[in-house]
Design an enzyme around this catalytic site. Structure first.
Site, mmCIF file in Angstrom:
data_model
loop_
_atom_site.group_PDB
_atom_site.id
_atom_site.type_symbol
_atom_site.label_atom_id
_atom_site.label_comp_id
_atom_site.label_asym_id
_atom_site.label_seq_id
_atom_site.Cartn_x
_atom_site.Cartn_y
_atom_site.Cartn_z
ATOM 1 N N TYR A 32 -4.714 -6.783 -4.186
ATOM 2 C CA TYR A 32 -4.038 -7.822 -3.403
ATOM 3 C C TYR A 32 -4.528 -7.694 -1.954
ATOM 4 O O TYR A 32 -3.770 -7.472 -1.020
ATOM 5 C CB TYR A 32 -2.511 -7.762 -3.511
ATOM 6 C CG TYR A 32 -1.935 -9.148 -3.387
ATOM 7 C CD1 TYR A 32 -2.112 -10.075 -4.417
ATOM 8 C CD2 TYR A 32 -1.289 -9.563 -2.239
ATOM 9 C CE1 TYR A 32 -1.655 -11.368 -4.294
ATOM 10 C CE2 TYR A 32 -0.824 -10.862 -2.105
ATOM 11 C CZ TYR A 32 -1.008 -11.748 -3.132
ATOM 12 O OH TYR A 32 -0.555 -13.032 -3.002
ATOM 13 N N LEU A 33 -5.825 -7.874 -1.835
ATOM 14 C CA LEU A 33 -6.540 -7.547 -0.602
ATOM 15 C C LEU A 33 -6.117 -8.409 0.583
ATOM 16 O O LEU A 33 -5.728 -9.563 0.422
ATOM 17 C CB LEU A 33 -8.048 -7.695 -0.833
ATOM 18 C CG LEU A 33 -8.627 -6.839 -1.959
ATOM 19 C CD1 LEU A 33 -10.138 -7.071 -2.082
ATOM 20 C CD2 LEU A 33 -8.333 -5.363 -1.749
ATOM 21 N N HIS A 34 -6.195 -7.809 1.767
ATOM 22 C CA HIS A 34 -5.951 -8.514 3.025
ATOM 23 C C HIS A 34 -6.971 -8.036 4.041
ATOM 24 O O HIS A 34 -7.831 -7.192 3.717
ATOM 25 C CB HIS A 34 -4.509 -8.289 3.499
ATOM 26 C CG HIS A 34 -4.117 -6.826 3.535
ATOM 27 N ND1 HIS A 34 -4.689 -5.929 4.404
ATOM 28 C CD2 HIS A 34 -3.235 -6.108 2.796
ATOM 29 C CE1 HIS A 34 -4.171 -4.736 4.231
ATOM 30 N NE2 HIS A 34 -3.284 -4.806 3.239
ATOM 31 N N HIS A 37 -7.804 -4.262 4.288
ATOM 32 C CA HIS A 37 -8.756 -3.777 3.274
ATOM 33 C C HIS A 37 -10.177 -4.233 3.610
ATOM 34 O O HIS A 37 -11.136 -3.458 3.483
ATOM 35 C CB HIS A 37 -8.402 -4.338 1.894
ATOM 36 C CG HIS A 37 -7.055 -3.950 1.371
ATOM 37 N ND1 HIS A 37 -6.063 -4.867 1.132
ATOM 38 C CD2 HIS A 37 -6.548 -2.743 1.015
ATOM 39 C CE1 HIS A 37 -4.997 -4.247 0.644
ATOM 40 N NE2 HIS A 37 -5.258 -2.958 0.557
ATOM 41 N N GLN A 61 1.818 7.257 -8.310
ATOM 42 C CA GLN A 61 2.279 7.367 -6.924
ATOM 43 C C GLN A 61 3.527 6.542 -6.652
ATOM 44 O O GLN A 61 3.995 6.481 -5.518
ATOM 45 C CB GLN A 61 1.151 7.010 -5.945
ATOM 46 C CG GLN A 61 0.769 5.546 -5.897
ATOM 47 C CD GLN A 61 -0.466 5.332 -5.039
ATOM 48 O OE1 GLN A 61 -1.565 5.721 -5.413
ATOM 49 N NE2 GLN A 61 -0.294 4.722 -3.876
ATOM 50 N N LYS A 149 -3.279 2.927 8.970
ATOM 51 C CA LYS A 149 -1.958 2.374 8.612
ATOM 52 C C LYS A 149 -1.165 3.387 7.787
ATOM 53 O O LYS A 149 0.045 3.529 7.946
ATOM 54 C CB LYS A 149 -2.181 1.070 7.829
ATOM 55 C CG LYS A 149 -1.078 0.665 6.907
ATOM 56 C CD LYS A 149 -0.129 -0.262 7.597
ATOM 57 C CE LYS A 149 1.090 -0.575 6.754
ATOM 58 N NZ LYS A 149 0.871 -0.681 5.345
ATOM 59 N N MET A 184 -0.881 -5.347 8.658
ATOM 60 C CA MET A 184 -1.138 -6.019 7.386
ATOM 61 C C MET A 184 -0.802 -5.093 6.231
ATOM 62 O O MET A 184 -1.064 -3.898 6.282
ATOM 63 C CB MET A 184 -2.589 -6.444 7.323
ATOM 64 C CG MET A 184 -2.896 -7.487 8.361
ATOM 65 S SD MET A 184 -4.244 -8.508 7.840
ATOM 66 C CE MET A 184 -4.303 -9.622 9.229
ATOM 67 N N SER A 186 -0.075 -5.402 1.666
ATOM 68 C CA SER A 186 0.117 -6.226 0.468
ATOM 69 C C SER A 186 1.595 -6.521 0.257
ATOM 70 O O SER A 186 1.966 -7.531 -0.325
ATOM 71 C CB SER A 186 -0.444 -5.498 -0.762
ATOM 72 O OG SER A 186 -1.782 -5.127 -0.541
ATOM 73 N N ARG A 187 2.445 -5.627 0.747
ATOM 74 C CA ARG A 187 3.892 -5.797 0.530
ATOM 75 C C ARG A 187 4.510 -6.827 1.484
ATOM 76 O O ARG A 187 5.678 -7.193 1.298
ATOM 77 C CB ARG A 187 4.608 -4.458 0.677
ATOM 78 C CG ARG A 187 4.314 -3.502 -0.479
ATOM 79 C CD ARG A 187 5.180 -2.247 -0.414
ATOM 80 N NE ARG A 187 5.096 -1.468 -1.628
ATOM 81 C CZ ARG A 187 4.331 -0.367 -1.790
ATOM 82 N NH1 ARG A 187 3.597 0.069 -0.799
ATOM 83 N NH2 ARG A 187 4.331 0.288 -2.930
HETATM 84 P P1 AMP Z 1 -3.393 -0.022 -0.412
HETATM 85 O O1 AMP Z 1 -4.076 -1.065 -1.228
HETATM 86 O O2 AMP Z 1 -2.181 -0.510 0.310
HETATM 87 O O3 AMP Z 1 -3.169 1.265 -1.180
HETATM 88 O O4 AMP Z 1 -4.404 0.351 0.755
HETATM 89 C C1 AMP Z 1 -5.728 0.712 0.479
HETATM 90 C C2 AMP Z 1 -6.359 1.242 1.744
HETATM 91 O O5 AMP Z 1 -6.315 0.233 2.744
HETATM 92 C C3 AMP Z 1 -5.635 2.464 2.309
HETATM 93 O O6 AMP Z 1 -6.587 3.389 2.802
HETATM 94 C C4 AMP Z 1 -4.817 1.868 3.414
HETATM 95 O O7 AMP Z 1 -4.535 2.788 4.461
HETATM 96 C C5 AMP Z 1 -5.731 0.777 3.911
HETATM 97 N N1 AMP Z 1 -4.964 -0.248 4.614
HETATM 98 C C6 AMP Z 1 -3.873 -0.919 4.156
HETATM 99 N N2 AMP Z 1 -3.405 -1.755 5.099
HETATM 100 C C7 AMP Z 1 -4.194 -1.583 6.191
HETATM 101 C C8 AMP Z 1 -4.207 -2.139 7.503
HETATM 102 N N3 AMP Z 1 -3.304 -3.063 7.903
HETATM 103 N N4 AMP Z 1 -5.164 -1.730 8.359
HETATM 104 C C9 AMP Z 1 -6.083 -0.802 7.990
HETATM 105 N N5 AMP Z 1 -6.115 -0.247 6.764
HETATM 106 C C10 AMP Z 1 -5.191 -0.624 5.882
#
Ligand code: AMP
Length: 279
Positions: A32-34, A37, A61, A149, A184, A186-187
């Site tokens: 659910y990329l933003h 990511h 997790q 983050k 940013m 996904s939640r």
């Molecule tokens: P997630 O998909 O939430 O597990 O995040 C995957 C990776 O993206 C992790 O290393 C997070 O720290 C990084 N990430 C998530 N949100 C952000 C953000 N707003 N800025 C920078 N890195 C992020």
């Protein structure tokens, strides 16, 4: 861009790249990329020849009662976004590919995981460290990219790679924010418009704390209280924790006399949001 669902397939892809002398980068995500990511992926593209991003909502997790079942998933959308920033391959395994029946080995990083999100979500970092170690073993990247983050997560992964002599360099990328300051995530999709507005209290309170430090405040409990008071004034926000620790050791500190991590976790509606700043 290739999309692989099995370990042998992604291994084969990386093996061939390595044979051609390519430097391999890995960006682990839950999808659910933003933009956050995508920034990790752009950094990876800058530093590496070949970028693999994993998209895997890792069940180990999540704790009981958390949002594993409802975590947003959209592989087609993610694939288009990843392709747009030049990702070479997506690794999107099923749960049984990563945790086959009989699976019983976990990685436990001690000490760093006892506070903040580790205290609030028992077992969370055991799941994170385990899946990241697996991804490192599967992809064998030269570099792996994580976001600031999730500051504690980045520290835990660095600790794990050092402690287990893993041959990978961990790169940490600054937090990417919406224009109004919201980190940013996904939640963020869980937030309705009123909650989305209320969520600004996280970054606003961090900035207030940073301003107080800049103005000379060094008393950790006063800085913490300033943040707590600001968040408590927001009726839709419920504090899970607001903590300040020395950085990067995460030791208790009463007076700021070096870098410190101000980290918070706040529930707004059904979204559990985290954010942090280095003071
Ligand atoms: P997630 O998909 O939430 O597990 O995040 C995957 C990776 O993206 C992790 O290393 C997070 O720290 C990084 N990430 C998530 N949100 C952000 C953000 N707003 N800025 C920078 N890195 C992020």
């Amino acid at each position: 861009m290739d999309i692989f669902h099995t370990i042998p397939a992604v291994r084969d892809f990386v093996r061939q790249a390595r044979a051609r002398g390519r430097v391999v980068g890995l960006v682990p995500t839950m999808g659910y990329l933003h933009e956050g990511h995508l920034e990790l992926m752009r950094q990876a593209k800058k530093q590496c020849d070949i970028v693999v991003t994993s998209i895997f909502v890792n069940p180990t997790q999540f704790g009981p009662g958390e949002d594993l079942a409802t975590y947003p998933r959209d592989l087609n959308r993610d694939a288009a976004m990843a392709r747009g920033v030049g990702v070479d391959a997506i690794f999107n395994p099923g749960v049984e590919e990563i945790y086959p029946p009989g699976y019983s080995t976990y990685i436990n990083v001690e000490r760093l995981t006892e506070k903040l999100c580790g205290a609030a979500r028992p077992g969370h970092f055991r799941g994170v460290a385990t899946v990241v170690a697996k991804l490192f073993n599967i992809v064998r990247p030269d570099y792996a990219f994580f976001g600031q983050k999730d500051a504690q997560q980045a520290l835990v992964i660095k600790r794990m790679t050092a402690d287990l002599h893993m041959d990978v360099e961990v790169v940490v990328v600054p937090t990417v924010r919406e224009q109004d300051g919201l980190a940013m995530s996904s939640r963020n999709i869980y937030l309705n418009p009123a909650q989305r507005q209320a969520a600004l209290v996280l970054s606003r309170s961090l900035n207030k704390a940073a301003a107080a430090v800049k103005a000379g405040q060094r008393d950790v409990s006063k800085i913490r209280q300033l943040v707590v008071d600001l968040i408590r004034a927001e009726p839709l926000a419920e504090i899970e924790y607001v903590e300040i620790y020395s950085y990067p050791d995460l030791e208790q500190t009463k007076v700021l006399d070096g870098a410190a991590l101000l980290a918070l976790a706040v529930k707004i509606g059904r979204a559990r949001l985290i954010d942090n700043i280095i003071l």
